[in-house]
Design a protein around this motif. Structure first.
Motif, PDB file in Angstrom:
ATOM      1  N   VAL A 108      -9.264  -2.377  -3.968  1.00 56.53           N
ATOM      2  CA  VAL A 108      -9.815  -1.037  -4.130  1.00 56.53           C
ATOM      3  C   VAL A 108      -9.954  -0.481  -2.721  1.00 56.53           C
ATOM      4  O   VAL A 108     -10.532  -1.124  -1.841  1.00 56.53           O
ATOM      5  CB  VAL A 108     -11.188  -1.055  -4.845  1.00 56.53           C
ATOM      6  N   VAL A 109      -9.410   0.694  -2.502  1.00 55.14           N
ATOM      7  CA  VAL A 109      -9.482   1.333  -1.195  1.00 55.14           C
ATOM      8  C   VAL A 109     -10.601   2.368  -1.242  1.00 55.14           C
ATOM      9  O   VAL A 109     -10.711   3.131  -2.208  1.00 55.14           O
ATOM     10  CB  VAL A 109      -8.139   1.988  -0.823  1.00 55.14           C
ATOM     11  N   PRO A 150      -8.182   0.395  -9.152  1.00 53.59           N
ATOM     12  CA  PRO A 150      -7.692  -0.900  -8.670  1.00 53.59           C
ATOM     13  C   PRO A 150      -6.172  -0.910  -8.469  1.00 53.59           C
ATOM     14  O   PRO A 150      -5.423  -0.385  -9.283  1.00 53.59           O
ATOM     15  CB  PRO A 150      -8.088  -1.875  -9.776  1.00 53.59           C
ATOM     16  N   LEU A 151      -5.758  -1.494  -7.351  1.00 53.34           N
ATOM     17  CA  LEU A 151      -4.344  -1.704  -7.057  1.00 53.34           C
ATOM     18  C   LEU A 151      -4.074  -3.178  -7.342  1.00 53.34           C
ATOM     19  O   LEU A 151      -4.573  -4.046  -6.637  1.00 53.34           O
ATOM     20  CB  LEU A 151      -4.040  -1.402  -5.587  1.00 53.34           C
ATOM     21  N   PHE A 209       3.325   4.210  -6.452  1.00 53.18           N
ATOM     22  CA  PHE A 209       2.251   4.145  -7.449  1.00 53.18           C
ATOM     23  C   PHE A 209       0.907   3.856  -6.772  1.00 53.18           C
ATOM     24  O   PHE A 209      -0.101   4.510  -7.065  1.00 53.18           O
ATOM     25  CB  PHE A 209       2.584   3.056  -8.478  1.00 53.18           C
ATOM     26  N   ASN A 210       0.890   2.894  -5.843  1.00 49.89           N
ATOM     27  CA  ASN A 210      -0.348   2.564  -5.126  1.00 49.89           C
ATOM     28  C   ASN A 210      -0.752   3.685  -4.177  1.00 49.89           C
ATOM     29  O   ASN A 210      -1.931   3.998  -4.040  1.00 49.89           O
ATOM     30  CB  ASN A 210      -0.189   1.245  -4.360  1.00 49.89           C
ATOM     31  N   ARG A 211       0.235   4.291  -3.522  1.00 42.58           N
ATOM     32  CA  ARG A 211      -0.033   5.381  -2.582  1.00 42.58           C
ATOM     33  C   ARG A 211      -0.749   6.535  -3.289  1.00 42.58           C
ATOM     34  O   ARG A 211      -1.683   7.132  -2.755  1.00 42.58           O
ATOM     35  CB  ARG A 211       1.291   5.854  -1.980  1.00 42.58           C
ATOM     36  N   LYS A 212      -0.303   6.815  -4.506  1.00 43.23           N
ATOM     37  CA  LYS A 212      -0.913   7.909  -5.278  1.00 43.23           C
ATOM     38  C   LYS A 212      -2.383   7.584  -5.570  1.00 43.23           C
ATOM     39  O   LYS A 212      -3.249   8.454  -5.460  1.00 43.23           O
ATOM     40  CB  LYS A 212      -0.137   8.125  -6.576  1.00 43.23           C
ATOM     41  N   LYS A 213      -2.670   6.349  -5.933  1.00 42.15           N
ATOM     42  CA  LYS A 213      -4.054   5.936  -6.190  1.00 42.15           C
ATOM     43  C   LYS A 213      -4.904   6.035  -4.925  1.00 42.15           C
ATOM     44  O   LYS A 213      -6.053   6.483  -4.963  1.00 42.15           O
ATOM     45  CB  LYS A 213      -4.100   4.505  -6.718  1.00 42.15           C
ATOM     46  N   ILE A 214      -4.333   5.627  -3.803  1.00 44.20           N
ATOM     47  CA  ILE A 214      -5.065   5.686  -2.528  1.00 44.20           C
ATOM     48  C   ILE A 214      -5.354   7.132  -2.150  1.00 44.20           C
ATOM     49  O   ILE A 214      -6.456   7.459  -1.704  1.00 44.20           O
ATOM     50  CB  ILE A 214      -4.279   4.960  -1.415  1.00 44.20           C
ATOM     51  N   PHE A 252       0.814  -1.211   0.000  1.00 40.96           N
ATOM     52  CA  PHE A 252       0.000   0.000   0.000  1.00 40.96           C
ATOM     53  C   PHE A 252       0.853   1.268   0.000  1.00 40.96           C
ATOM     54  O   PHE A 252       0.412   2.306  -0.470  1.00 40.96           O
ATOM     55  CB  PHE A 252      -0.971   0.009   1.185  1.00 40.96           C
ATOM     56  N   GLU A 253       2.082   1.189   0.520  1.00 38.39           N
ATOM     57  CA  GLU A 253       2.972   2.348   0.551  1.00 38.39           C
ATOM     58  C   GLU A 253       3.767   2.530  -0.738  1.00 38.39           C
ATOM     59  O   GLU A 253       4.422   3.560  -0.906  1.00 38.39           O
ATOM     60  CB  GLU A 253       3.943   2.233   1.729  1.00 38.39           C
TER      61      GLU A 253
END
Length: 169
Positions: free
Chosen positions: A100-101, A90-91, A72-77, A68-69
């Motif tokens: 999906v957060v 979607p991550l 790329f994923n952090r930006k989506k979150i 999650f950190e």
């Protein structure tokens, strides 16, 4: 087509079979549930009874936090955190698993029966009209007793939920 389920982040770290589904799965996770991972990683309270299992689950929690950190994923979150009930893109963990957060909001609607995380899980399942996965029999009982309009599957019934499921009607 991916099957969608609302779930707590810690359950993904705790139950390894959730990461090897027979069909593609998308896990919808309230952001507060991800924040709980940090508390569990830092906390001294035992997560599992067996010391070997404890070390393994703590390792998996660390891996999930790192996922999650990832920048790329952090930006989506972060996009999802900008507004209530917004979903992240979607991550992708692998070809079968995506997350999906959701920036869920506890409105205290079920406050007397459920804690804030449980309430966010229920409200997310209701709002998105997707089933909830849980390992907590007491929670499942309270959902039934409270007549909460949510479809819930026990973790032990995961494969059934992925393969066949029960129509929401």
């Amino acid at each position: 087509m991916r099957r969608r389920f609302v779930i707590e982040a810690v359950m993904v770290a705790t139950y390894g079979h959730l990461l090897v589904p027979s069909r593609p799965v998308e896990y919808v996770i309230p952001y507060s549930s991800i924040m709980e991972l940090y508390d569990m990683r830092e906390g001294e309270e035992a997560i599992m009874e067996d010391p070997g299992d404890e070390a393994h689950v703590r390792s998996k929690i660390g891996e999930l936090i790192a996922f999650f950190e990832d920048p790329f994923n952090r930006k989506k979150i972060e996009r999802a955190l900008q507004a209530p009930w917004r979903e992240s893109p979607p991550l992708l963990l692998n070809e079968s698993i995506s997350f999906v957060v959701v920036q869920a909001v506890d409105n205290a609607h079920y406050g007397e029966y459920f804690d804030p995380i449980e309430t966010e899980l229920l409200l997310t399942a209701m709002k998105l009209e997707i089933p909830l996965l849980s390992d907590q029999v007491e929670l499942q009982d309270r959902i039934i007793e409270g007549e909460v309009p949510v479809q819930v599957y026990d973790i032990e019934d995961f494969e059934f939920a992925v393969e066949e499921g029960v129509p929401a009607e």
